[in-house]
Motif scaffolding. Structure first.
Motif, mmCIF file in Angstrom:
data_model
loop_
_atom_site.group_PDB
_atom_site.id
_atom_site.type_symbol
_atom_site.label_atom_id
_atom_site.label_comp_id
_atom_site.label_asym_id
_atom_site.label_seq_id
_atom_site.Cartn_x
_atom_site.Cartn_y
_atom_site.Cartn_z
ATOM 1 N N PHE B 19 0.453 -1.371 0.320
ATOM 2 C CA PHE B 19 -0.309 0.213 -0.520
ATOM 3 C C PHE B 19 0.770 1.061 0.036
ATOM 4 C CE2 PHE B 19 -3.593 -2.143 1.598
ATOM 5 C CZ PHE B 19 -4.559 -1.873 0.177
ATOM 6 N N SER B 22 2.605 1.825 -3.692
ATOM 7 C CA SER B 22 1.706 2.024 -4.382
ATOM 8 C C SER B 22 1.589 3.565 -4.126
ATOM 9 C CB SER B 22 0.528 1.014 -4.653
ATOM 10 O OG SER B 22 -0.155 1.489 -3.238
ATOM 11 N N VAL B 37 0.710 -1.600 -11.120
ATOM 12 C CA VAL B 37 -0.202 -2.211 -10.729
ATOM 13 C C VAL B 37 0.434 -3.894 -11.050
ATOM 14 C CG1 VAL B 37 -3.112 -2.275 -12.016
ATOM 15 C CG2 VAL B 37 -2.002 -0.146 -11.348
ATOM 16 N N SER B 38 0.876 -3.595 -11.833
ATOM 17 C CA SER B 38 1.127 -4.536 -12.529
ATOM 18 C C SER B 38 1.869 -5.861 -11.151
ATOM 19 C CB SER B 38 2.361 -4.961 -13.331
ATOM 20 O OG SER B 38 1.470 -4.690 -14.671
ATOM 21 N N ILE B 40 1.117 -5.332 -7.787
ATOM 22 C CA ILE B 40 0.392 -6.206 -7.062
ATOM 23 C C ILE B 40 -0.272 -7.382 -6.960
ATOM 24 C CG2 ILE B 40 -1.952 -5.066 -6.452
ATOM 25 C CD1 ILE B 40 -0.720 -1.587 -5.885
ATOM 26 N N ALA B 41 -0.946 -6.727 -8.859
ATOM 27 C CA ALA B 41 -1.369 -8.405 -9.229
ATOM 28 C C ALA B 41 -1.152 -9.351 -9.000
ATOM 29 C CB ALA B 41 -1.769 -7.399 -10.889
ATOM 30 N N PHE B 44 -0.847 -10.320 -5.219
ATOM 31 C CA PHE B 44 -2.338 -11.664 -4.696
ATOM 32 C C PHE B 44 -2.541 -12.373 -5.701
ATOM 33 C CE2 PHE B 44 -1.748 -6.966 -2.674
ATOM 34 C CZ PHE B 44 -2.683 -7.426 -1.545
ATOM 35 N N PHE B 45 -1.898 -12.465 -7.345
ATOM 36 C CA PHE B 45 -2.122 -13.523 -7.952
ATOM 37 C C PHE B 45 -1.560 -14.966 -6.946
ATOM 38 C CE2 PHE B 45 -1.238 -16.685 -11.137
ATOM 39 C CZ PHE B 45 -2.122 -17.211 -11.077
ATOM 40 N N ILE B 47 -0.042 -15.263 -3.666
ATOM 41 C CA ILE B 47 -0.954 -14.999 -2.519
ATOM 42 C C ILE B 47 -2.163 -16.045 -2.406
ATOM 43 C CG2 ILE B 47 -1.892 -14.156 -1.021
ATOM 44 C CD1 ILE B 47 -0.391 -11.997 -0.972
ATOM 45 N N GLY B 48 -3.004 -15.872 -4.117
ATOM 46 C CA GLY B 48 -3.784 -16.533 -3.957
ATOM 47 C C GLY B 48 -3.642 -17.619 -4.476
ATOM 48 N N ILE B 49 -2.696 -18.218 -5.055
ATOM 49 C CA ILE B 49 -2.505 -19.749 -5.335
ATOM 50 C C ILE B 49 -1.512 -20.865 -4.275
ATOM 51 C CG2 ILE B 49 -0.254 -20.549 -6.469
ATOM 52 C CD1 ILE B 49 -1.459 -18.753 -9.036
ATOM 53 N N ILE B 51 -2.235 -19.559 -0.799
ATOM 54 C CA ILE B 51 -3.548 -19.423 0.206
ATOM 55 C C ILE B 51 -4.362 -21.001 0.288
ATOM 56 C CG2 ILE B 51 -5.220 -19.242 1.146
ATOM 57 C CD1 ILE B 51 -3.439 -17.008 2.541
ATOM 58 N N ASN B 52 -4.724 -21.365 -1.769
ATOM 59 C CA ASN B 52 -5.086 -22.596 -1.630
ATOM 60 C C ASN B 52 -4.495 -24.234 -2.440
ATOM 61 O OD1 ASN B 52 -6.977 -23.812 -4.413
ATOM 62 N ND2 ASN B 52 -7.862 -21.994 -3.050
ATOM 63 N N LYS B 53 -3.302 -23.719 -2.102
ATOM 64 C CA LYS B 53 -2.613 -24.921 -2.939
ATOM 65 C C LYS B 53 -2.144 -25.245 -1.277
ATOM 66 C CE LYS B 53 0.383 -25.910 -5.226
ATOM 67 N NZ LYS B 53 1.505 -25.241 -6.713
ATOM 68 N N LEU B 56 -5.542 -26.857 0.037
ATOM 69 C CA LEU B 56 -6.397 -28.490 -0.926
ATOM 70 C C LEU B 56 -5.418 -29.315 -0.305
ATOM 71 C CD1 LEU B 56 -7.502 -26.859 -4.403
ATOM 72 C CD2 LEU B 56 -8.975 -28.068 -1.972
#
Lengths: 136, 136
Positions: B19, B22, B37-38, B40-41, B44-45, B47-49, B51-53, B56
């Motif tokens: 934050f 930026s 923006v890239s 940041i994107a 978090f992309f 991070i998403g992967i 957390i999910n891994k 699961l």
DNA sequence: ACTATTTTGGTACTTTAGTATGAACCCAGG
DNA sequence: CCTGGGTTCATACTAAAGTACCAAAATAGT
């Protein structure tokens, strides 16, 4: 395949729109920077989760897969393999015979050959071996 | 548990830093908006992967789990369950007896009681039922 | 068409599995 | 202490499984 292309197409479109959105709002300055960054972050966070879930889902369903090559390797015939499947379901020779419209003698022959090819002494052992070889 | 707290702590820290980063770069204007923006994107992309891994992965390893509650529900005794495990490995009553230093008669008794409790006619069926109940 | 394999089924036999019943022992809980 | 559940084991029996050997169809490959 078609679905994958559609999903990725929409994804790229969403990314481009987000770029434009961020550029516009940040330049005009009517929305706070943190808010824009949060939206971007959240979006890609969710995308990451989605992509990962799709790819892992395939792996999970791949685990209980039958190994066709091993069946040929063991030289199991169609009938023998068919009988093996019923054996693993816990049916008796008599019951298998009734299911396949064959005599009990025939099933005994198949089971005997089965045991030799699987190198098992008993049908219970055959089940165990067949499962470890992933052929059932 | 400790690991989870640590991971989320670092995650929150990373978000806060992002934050600030930026805000600073966008205000000074020495780096292009798309670049920020890239980053940041992408962050978090990933991070998403991640957390999910993690979440699961637990589910995947949970699949071949034994259901202790069902064993009690069926009123299987320790010995009976022990015998059941050997049966599912394909051993004969005699072999199980040798493994547990018991007579074949004793194993027969246990197996008989086993079949009644599992509502099975044969040991092969018992294996099938036990597996569907996730107790082996 | 011929051959090899598969599929089917039978007889006779041995072995293993499973049932029924009874009995002795151990051990924790009331 | 004594009772119930669990464990152990035996005998006697029936049922199912498995082996060995044979042989006739059916099927598929060359």
């Amino acid at each position: 395949m078609k679905k994958t292309i559609l999903v990725f197409g929409l994804l790229i479109l969403a990314i481009l729109l987000l770029f434009q959105f961020s550029k516009y709002t940040l330049n005009t300055g009517d929305i706070r920077t943190e808010f824009v960054v949060s939206i971007i972050a959240l979006t890609f966070f969710l995308i990451g989760i989605y992509i990962n879930k799709k790819s892992l889902h395939k792996k999970a369903s791949n685990l209980p897969e039958i190994d066709e090559s091993k069946i040929k390797e063991l030289e199991l015939t169609k009938r023998e393999y068919e009988v093996l499947q019923y054996v693993s379901k816990g049916l008796s020779n008599k019951e298998i015979g009734e299911k396949l419209f064959l005599s009990e003698s025939t099933i005994k022959t198949h089971v005997s050959n089965l045991l030799i090819k699987l190198n098992a002494k008993r049908r219970t052992q055959a089940i165990q071996i067949a499962k470890s070889l992933k052929i059932i």
